[in-house]
Design an enzyme around this catalytic site. Sequence first.
Site, PDB file in Angstrom:
ATOM      1  N   GLU A  69       0.852  -1.207   0.000  1.00 53.26           N
ATOM      2  CA  GLU A  69       0.000   0.000   0.000  1.00 53.26           C
ATOM      3  C   GLU A  69       0.873   1.237   0.000  1.00 53.26           C
ATOM      4  O   GLU A  69       1.678   1.443   0.917  1.00 53.26           O
ATOM      5  CB  GLU A  69      -0.888  -0.006   1.270  1.00 53.26           C
ATOM      6  CG  GLU A  69      -1.777   1.203   1.336  1.00 53.26           C
ATOM      7  CD  GLU A  69      -2.483   1.338   2.709  1.00 53.26           C
ATOM      8  OE1 GLU A  69      -3.321   2.217   2.889  1.00 53.26           O
ATOM      9  OE2 GLU A  69      -2.149   0.559   3.645  1.00 53.26           O
ATOM     10  N   ASP A 141      30.527 -12.112  -3.398  1.00 53.86           N
ATOM     11  CA  ASP A 141      31.894 -11.966  -2.826  1.00 53.86           C
ATOM     12  C   ASP A 141      32.236 -10.494  -2.595  1.00 53.86           C
ATOM     13  O   ASP A 141      31.974  -9.661  -3.456  1.00 53.86           O
ATOM     14  CB  ASP A 141      32.909 -12.591  -3.790  1.00 53.86           C
ATOM     15  CG  ASP A 141      34.292 -12.477  -3.212  1.00 53.86           C
ATOM     16  OD1 ASP A 141      34.439 -12.598  -1.963  1.00 53.86           O
ATOM     17  OD2 ASP A 141      35.249 -12.265  -3.991  1.00 53.86           O
ATOM     18  N   GLU A 144      37.397  -7.195  -0.479  1.00 59.14           N
ATOM     19  CA  GLU A 144      37.880  -6.503   0.720  1.00 59.14           C
ATOM     20  C   GLU A 144      39.010  -5.554   0.393  1.00 59.14           C
ATOM     21  O   GLU A 144      39.295  -4.619   1.127  1.00 59.14           O
ATOM     22  CB  GLU A 144      38.390  -7.535   1.753  1.00 59.14           C
ATOM     23  CG  GLU A 144      37.333  -8.422   2.333  1.00 59.14           C
ATOM     24  CD  GLU A 144      37.127  -9.704   1.535  1.00 59.14           C
ATOM     25  OE1 GLU A 144      37.650  -9.795   0.407  1.00 59.14           O
ATOM     26  OE2 GLU A 144      36.456 -10.609   2.042  1.00 59.14           O
ATOM     27  N   ASN A 164      42.408 -10.184  -3.203  1.00 56.63           N
ATOM     28  CA  ASN A 164      41.048 -10.604  -2.891  1.00 56.63           C
ATOM     29  C   ASN A 164      40.899 -12.081  -3.220  1.00 56.63           C
ATOM     30  O   ASN A 164      41.380 -12.570  -4.234  1.00 56.63           O
ATOM     31  CB  ASN A 164      40.058  -9.780  -3.692  1.00 56.63           C
ATOM     32  CG  ASN A 164      38.647 -10.051  -3.241  1.00 56.63           C
ATOM     33  OD1 ASN A 164      38.415 -10.277  -2.059  1.00 56.63           O
ATOM     34  ND2 ASN A 164      37.719 -10.069  -4.183  1.00 56.63           N
ATOM     35  N   HIS A 493     161.203 -20.315  82.450  1.00 54.04           N
ATOM     36  CA  HIS A 493     161.717 -19.982  83.788  1.00 54.04           C
ATOM     37  C   HIS A 493     161.490 -18.514  84.131  1.00 54.04           C
ATOM     38  O   HIS A 493     161.515 -18.133  85.277  1.00 54.04           O
ATOM     39  CB  HIS A 493     163.204 -20.370  83.913  1.00 54.04           C
ATOM     40  CG  HIS A 493     164.148 -19.412  83.267  1.00 54.04           C
ATOM     41  ND1 HIS A 493     164.610 -19.564  81.977  1.00 54.04           N
ATOM     42  CD2 HIS A 493     164.714 -18.270  83.744  1.00 54.04           C
ATOM     43  CE1 HIS A 493     165.423 -18.556  81.678  1.00 54.04           C
ATOM     44  NE2 HIS A 493     165.503 -17.759  82.753  1.00 54.04           N
ATOM     45  N   ASP A 545     162.565 -25.341  78.303  1.00 49.60           N
ATOM     46  CA  ASP A 545     162.382 -24.011  78.897  1.00 49.60           C
ATOM     47  C   ASP A 545     161.711 -23.073  77.891  1.00 49.60           C
ATOM     48  O   ASP A 545     162.353 -22.253  77.241  1.00 49.60           O
ATOM     49  CB  ASP A 545     163.753 -23.468  79.341  1.00 49.60           C
ATOM     50  CG  ASP A 545     163.630 -22.148  80.088  1.00 49.60           C
ATOM     51  OD1 ASP A 545     162.474 -21.812  80.510  1.00 49.60           O
ATOM     52  OD2 ASP A 545     164.652 -21.465  80.225  1.00 49.60           O
ATOM     53  N   SER A 645     166.956 -13.336  79.283  1.00 51.76           N
ATOM     54  CA  SER A 645     166.182 -14.573  79.269  1.00 51.76           C
ATOM     55  C   SER A 645     164.857 -14.384  78.549  1.00 51.76           C
ATOM     56  O   SER A 645     164.152 -13.403  78.774  1.00 51.76           O
ATOM     57  CB  SER A 645     165.881 -15.022  80.703  1.00 51.76           C
ATOM     58  OG  SER A 645     166.982 -15.714  81.201  1.00 51.76           O
TER      59      SER A 645
END
Length: 695
Positions: A69, A141, A144, A164, A493, A545, A645
């Site tokens: 709606e 996939d 990243e 990746n 003597h 002597d 002597s």
Amino acid sequence: METVSSNSAFSLILLWVSVSVGYCKVVMHDEVQSPLYPEPYPADLHKQWDLEVPPGYKIKLTFNYLDIEPSANCYYDSLTVLHNNKVLGKFCGQKATDVHHPGSKPIMSPTNRLRLVFVTDDSNPGPLKHLGFSAHYQAVDVDECSSPVSLENSDPPCSQICLNTLGSFMCACHHGYHLQSDGLTCALDCGGGVFKESEGTMSSPGYPDPSPLRMDCAYNISVQPGFEVTLNFSDSFHIEQIYNKGHSCLFHWLLMTVPGEKPRKFCGEKSPGVVRTGSHTVQLEYHTDGAGQSRGWSLHYTTQRVECKLEKSISNGRVTPDFPQYFYRDYIHVRCDEGYKLMMGEQEIRSFKSMCLHNGRWHLPLPQCKIIDCGAPKPLLNGDVKFLSGSNNEYLSLVQYQCNEPFYTFRDAYQVKFTCAADRKWRADDHSAVIPPCIPVCGKPSVELSVRGRVFGGQKAPAGSFPWQAFFVSGGRGGAIVIGDRWLLTAAHNLENVKFAKERLKVYVGNVFVSELIKFPSLPIESLHVHPGYKNINEANFDNDLALIKLSSSITFNNNVMPVCLPLQDTKLSDSGWVSGFGMTEDFTTANELRYISLPIVEQDQCHKSIETVRATRDNVSPLTGNMFCAGLPEGGQDTCSGDSGSGFVMRSEHTYWLAGIVSWGVDCGKPGRYGVYTRVSNYINWIEQTMKDN
Ligand SMILES: *[C@@H]1O[C@H](CO)[C@@H](O)[C@H](O)[C@H]1NC(C)=O
Ligand SMILES: *[C@@H]1O[C@H](CO)[C@@H](O)[C@H](O)[C@H]1NC(C)=O
């Protein structure tokens, strides 16, 4: 509506509590549809779906059909797509052209989760029923590497290279770097660290490839103290060299730091080759900035023991072992040459040993070798010593001992030389350290008698002509004969008057005048030694002597006092000799001057007959024994009398006077046919020598 709406907001909150949550299991793709689809959806609905795909993927949601709606801002009924409570879209309407209709454009979730919330109100305004929605989603996939992993962290996941993979990613590092354990960051691969081995190799990162830019690599070589590091750079060496204002190595360099020294920077294309660092720790820092190119370097290091230098050589000594160089832990000894001693400062040391320490120093400084000395040479009694060469009594100094000639002499040398020897003793050529004693010279008066003729009544004796003559007082006057520096002989003597008591005797030497002699004290008498065979009872037997007088101190001989020589045992008499005495005058009690006469020896038979003639007529006349001899002139006139002597009858051979007899007795002094009788000394040599030895 308004209140309802506010109520509905309230009820929405309540509904959250009893919400029906569709937990979807983790799948790669699936479908999601409104309740009852393809029938119209019910009113008062609050339904939630949590979509999930495996990690590393995100969700791609695509609507095949959507009929909800329509209302402004999808106020009444709506399908809300959320990610982590953040609304990605709120949908309603029927046609793709409607403002809130998603069309066929897919919705991407930033992660692997997505939430759908379908809310309907309680009123359906028109007859038209709405069918709801049908969508499918699939795992897509995630790259990243090009998108942030999470919304909070907007940094690239890998610090260097991002690869990746399906559902994930990998990081990699540039050349010269390595991936850290977090799997994301790259660290410089310097190959650095601490090198503790005694040798090793190191090179710039990636060598022989060019070095990475923007790096600082540290290499520490740290080996045991006592060792020195030598670097040996290989020929292939290149570090960008940029000069500016006299400085080179501006942007790339290899810095070598050694403790205590100015750091050195290396760059350029020429290998530094062999670098002796002189240290056991070396720090190398390799730096590149963000530009330029260095092809790098490599080196091999080795270690050598630290060298201890011997700054000076030892004079008069030597170091052992004799190496061209000495290194850590080597030992040396120092030995002095013969005649030198080891000195540490002022201290003499027995031996010296020193070790080369790790810091290149010796643990003890070198000692010195100093010449030894023997100390002052010992004095010589009745002699002296003089220096011939050398000084300060030092090693190899030469001294000469000589006796006080002509009164003393060495037994069999005129002089003796002593050298200061290595054992610090004065030593003779035969290595003896004993200085021979000076022996008194006997029988060599300094005044020779010029007259040998027979002179009536005798002659005055010049001073020094009979230096062995002693004046002897024992009640009466008599004589004695010096035969050694502590010994005199006299007639036994002579001692009868004083009952052989030494205390009552006086003996004088050194002058021909009695008046002069007695000005001085008597020689100190230690002991008297009368011949054991002397038994003169009633003066009727003068056999044996003789007596020895020992002095308690030595006489020092000179021109006026000198001993007469003793003959060998049993030496035969010459034809004549000399007799001296202080009583040799008619008035013998007062005679002041020493006189002498020369007398011939009388044949023993002839003398025997003469004495027997007297004995036949008189009592108490001694017989003539073999221990006596006679001297005198047949015509008489010259004789020795009682005052003489104990004086000596000497003979001469080879310029030496020797003692033949001791004036002993006689009858009818000076008369013709009467002779003087003398103790025959050569019969007593063994006794004399033994007595002198024993006392
Ligand atoms: C290398 O030596 C320096 C200086 O001694 C020191 O500051 C540094 O920490 C050492 N580096 C390593 C990796 O040991
Ligand atoms: C240095 O290295 C070169 C080549 O490796 C070698 O030939 C040379 O002998 C080394 N020099 C020293 C002092 O170790």
